[in-house]
Design a protein around this motif. Sequence first.
Motif, PDB file in Angstrom:
ATOM      1  N   LEU A  23      11.247  20.153  -7.990  1.00  0.00           N
ATOM      2  CA  LEU A  23      12.152  19.499  -7.362  1.00  0.00           C
ATOM      3  C   LEU A  23      12.734  20.319  -6.824  1.00  0.00           C
ATOM      4  O   LEU A  23      12.261  20.124  -5.444  1.00  0.00           O
ATOM      5  CB  LEU A  23      14.390  19.123  -8.357  1.00  0.00           C
ATOM      6  N   THR A  24      13.245  21.486  -5.978  1.00  0.00           N
ATOM      7  CA  THR A  24      12.914  23.070  -5.299  1.00  0.00           C
ATOM      8  C   THR A  24      12.027  22.768  -4.198  1.00  0.00           C
ATOM      9  O   THR A  24      11.989  23.067  -3.537  1.00  0.00           O
ATOM     10  CB  THR A  24      13.607  24.612  -5.793  1.00  0.00           C
ATOM     11  N   ARG A  25      10.864  23.257  -4.812  1.00  0.00           N
ATOM     12  CA  ARG A  25       9.837  23.115  -4.110  1.00  0.00           C
ATOM     13  C   ARG A  25       9.303  21.851  -3.021  1.00  0.00           C
ATOM     14  O   ARG A  25       9.032  21.685  -2.845  1.00  0.00           O
ATOM     15  CB  ARG A  25       8.786  23.580  -4.980  1.00  0.00           C
ATOM     16  N   ALA A  26       9.383  20.769  -4.029  1.00  0.00           N
ATOM     17  CA  ALA A  26       9.836  18.940  -3.304  1.00  0.00           C
ATOM     18  C   ALA A  26      10.295  19.135  -2.622  1.00  0.00           C
ATOM     19  O   ALA A  26       9.972  19.138  -0.767  1.00  0.00           O
ATOM     20  CB  ALA A  26       9.351  18.085  -4.646  1.00  0.00           C
ATOM     21  N   GLU A  27      11.762  19.298  -2.230  1.00  0.00           N
ATOM     22  CA  GLU A  27      12.984  18.881  -1.580  1.00  0.00           C
ATOM     23  C   GLU A  27      12.279  19.939   0.184  1.00  0.00           C
ATOM     24  O   GLU A  27      12.087  19.867   1.149  1.00  0.00           O
ATOM     25  CB  GLU A  27      13.802  19.979  -2.066  1.00  0.00           C
ATOM     26  N   ALA A  28      11.763  21.279  -0.373  1.00  0.00           N
ATOM     27  CA  ALA A  28      11.441  22.159   0.885  1.00  0.00           C
ATOM     28  C   ALA A  28       9.838  21.689   1.184  1.00  0.00           C
ATOM     29  O   ALA A  28       9.783  21.735   1.985  1.00  0.00           O
ATOM     30  CB  ALA A  28      11.166  23.572  -0.433  1.00  0.00           C
ATOM     31  N   GLU A  29       9.500  21.532   0.247  1.00  0.00           N
ATOM     32  CA  GLU A  29       7.955  20.527   1.223  1.00  0.00           C
ATOM     33  C   GLU A  29       8.441  19.149   2.200  1.00  0.00           C
ATOM     34  O   GLU A  29       7.755  19.358   3.368  1.00  0.00           O
ATOM     35  CB  GLU A  29       6.815  20.347  -0.115  1.00  0.00           C
ATOM     36  N   ILE A  30       9.041  18.440   1.042  1.00  0.00           N
ATOM     37  CA  ILE A  30      10.072  17.424   2.526  1.00  0.00           C
ATOM     38  C   ILE A  30       9.896  17.639   3.426  1.00  0.00           C
ATOM     39  O   ILE A  30       9.814  17.826   4.753  1.00  0.00           O
ATOM     40  CB  ILE A  30      10.527  16.144   1.234  1.00  0.00           C
ATOM     41  N   PHE A  31      11.281  19.358   3.852  1.00  0.00           N
ATOM     42  CA  PHE A  31      11.847  19.441   4.379  1.00  0.00           C
ATOM     43  C   PHE A  31      10.816  20.102   5.895  1.00  0.00           C
ATOM     44  O   PHE A  31      10.989  20.387   6.842  1.00  0.00           O
ATOM     45  CB  PHE A  31      12.976  20.824   4.658  1.00  0.00           C
ATOM     46  N   GLU A  32       9.964  21.066   5.166  1.00  0.00           N
ATOM     47  CA  GLU A  32       8.691  21.329   6.117  1.00  0.00           C
ATOM     48  C   GLU A  32       7.781  20.663   6.137  1.00  0.00           C
ATOM     49  O   GLU A  32       7.837  20.456   7.955  1.00  0.00           O
ATOM     50  CB  GLU A  32       8.077  22.563   4.675  1.00  0.00           C
ATOM     51  N   ARG A  33       7.836  19.440   5.693  1.00  0.00           N
ATOM     52  CA  ARG A  33       6.766  18.310   6.487  1.00  0.00           C
ATOM     53  C   ARG A  33       7.179  17.974   7.753  1.00  0.00           C
ATOM     54  O   ARG A  33       6.807  16.784   8.043  1.00  0.00           O
ATOM     55  CB  ARG A  33       5.083  17.967   5.118  1.00  0.00           C
ATOM     56  N   GLN A  34       8.934  17.282   7.023  1.00  0.00           N
ATOM     57  CA  GLN A  34       9.617  16.114   7.906  1.00  0.00           C
ATOM     58  C   GLN A  34      10.485  16.570   8.674  1.00  0.00           C
ATOM     59  O   GLN A  34      11.424  15.415   9.216  1.00  0.00           O
ATOM     60  CB  GLN A  34       9.603  15.460   7.083  1.00  0.00           C
ATOM     61  N   GLY A  35      11.054  17.897   8.404  1.00  0.00           N
ATOM     62  CA  GLY A  35      11.787  18.173   9.047  1.00  0.00           C
ATOM     63  C   GLY A  35      12.177  17.394  11.051  1.00  0.00           C
ATOM     64  O   GLY A  35      13.668  17.563  10.955  1.00  0.00           O
ATOM     65  N   ASP A  36      10.871  18.101  11.385  1.00  0.00           N
ATOM     66  CA  ASP A  36      11.667  17.078  13.111  1.00  0.00           C
ATOM     67  C   ASP A  36      11.661  15.909  12.917  1.00  0.00           C
ATOM     68  O   ASP A  36      12.758  15.166  13.740  1.00  0.00           O
ATOM     69  CB  ASP A  36      10.228  17.289  13.001  1.00  0.00           C
ATOM     70  N   ALA A  37      11.001  14.956  11.845  1.00  0.00           N
ATOM     71  CA  ALA A  37      11.323  13.554  11.376  1.00  0.00           C
ATOM     72  C   ALA A  37      12.685  13.535  11.347  1.00  0.00           C
ATOM     73  O   ALA A  37      13.347  12.309  11.659  1.00  0.00           O
ATOM     74  CB  ALA A  37      10.507  12.621  10.993  1.00  0.00           C
ATOM     75  N   ILE A  38      13.319  13.903  10.497  1.00  0.00           N
ATOM     76  CA  ILE A  38      14.676  13.825   9.504  1.00  0.00           C
ATOM     77  C   ILE A  38      15.696  14.220  10.642  1.00  0.00           C
ATOM     78  O   ILE A  38      16.235  13.818  11.198  1.00  0.00           O
ATOM     79  CB  ILE A  38      14.629  15.036   8.571  1.00  0.00           C
ATOM     80  N   VAL A  39      15.431  15.233  11.493  1.00  0.00           N
ATOM     81  CA  VAL A  39      16.458  15.707  12.693  1.00  0.00           C
ATOM     82  C   VAL A  39      16.220  14.623  13.766  1.00  0.00           C
ATOM     83  O   VAL A  39      17.386  14.393  14.816  1.00  0.00           O
ATOM     84  CB  VAL A  39      15.592  16.999  13.288  1.00  0.00           C
ATOM     85  N   THR A  40      14.918  14.527  14.513  1.00  0.00           N
ATOM     86  CA  THR A  40      15.471  12.793  14.784  1.00  0.00           C
ATOM     87  C   THR A  40      15.602  11.810  14.831  1.00  0.00           C
ATOM     88  O   THR A  40      16.417  11.547  15.599  1.00  0.00           O
ATOM     89  CB  THR A  40      13.812  12.839  15.448  1.00  0.00           C
ATOM     90  N   LEU A  41      16.465  11.351  13.618  1.00  0.00           N
ATOM     91  CA  LEU A  41      16.830  10.738  12.526  1.00  0.00           C
ATOM     92  C   LEU A  41      18.259  10.731  12.810  1.00  0.00           C
ATOM     93  O   LEU A  41      19.204   9.766  12.774  1.00  0.00           O
ATOM     94  CB  LEU A  41      16.398  10.175  11.366  1.00  0.00           C
ATOM     95  N   ALA A  42      18.198  12.178  12.511  1.00  0.00           N
ATOM     96  CA  ALA A  42      19.886  11.981  12.191  1.00  0.00           C
ATOM     97  C   ALA A  42      20.274  12.426  13.823  1.00  0.00           C
ATOM     98  O   ALA A  42      21.853  12.370  14.413  1.00  0.00           O
ATOM     99  CB  ALA A  42      20.082  14.213  11.668  1.00  0.00           C
TER     100      ALA A  42
END
Length: 159
Positions: A59-78
Amino acid sequence: SARCASTARCGMASSISSVVAAASAGLLVEKRWLPSWLLYDARGCALYEEITRLPEYYLTRAEAEIFERQGDAIVTLARGAGERLSFTELGAGTSTKTEALLEAVLRAQGSSIYLACDISEAPLLEGAARIRRNLPQVRVQTFVGTHLEAGPAIAACRR
């Protein structure tokens, strides 16, 4: 009153009497329980960090990978229509996963506030020191206490 400063702290586990009171309250009832903060002393936190590195604990690695790969998209949406973002993390621990999101928000807006909340002070301060060192544009605040106790600190950081 809680504040958004370098480290706000509750008096949760500051004495033997508070540990005895918490343990008694949970163990002297029919359906036994213990508050989670009793498990997260220095040894408990180190054990949890070890567990999160096990292959079985993905779980921790999966969350970290999502944040690394999709961080810019998450921030844009937020951010929506250009809103400035600040972050509050409940159960922050060492804040390892959050660093990728903070990097993304810095790319989008140049600076941010990050309030890390946890029931254990040692990993919280370790993560805060690392983020201050690696991302000096982030104003890092910490709060030691439970999720419920963090509310006033969160409100203070919004001001």
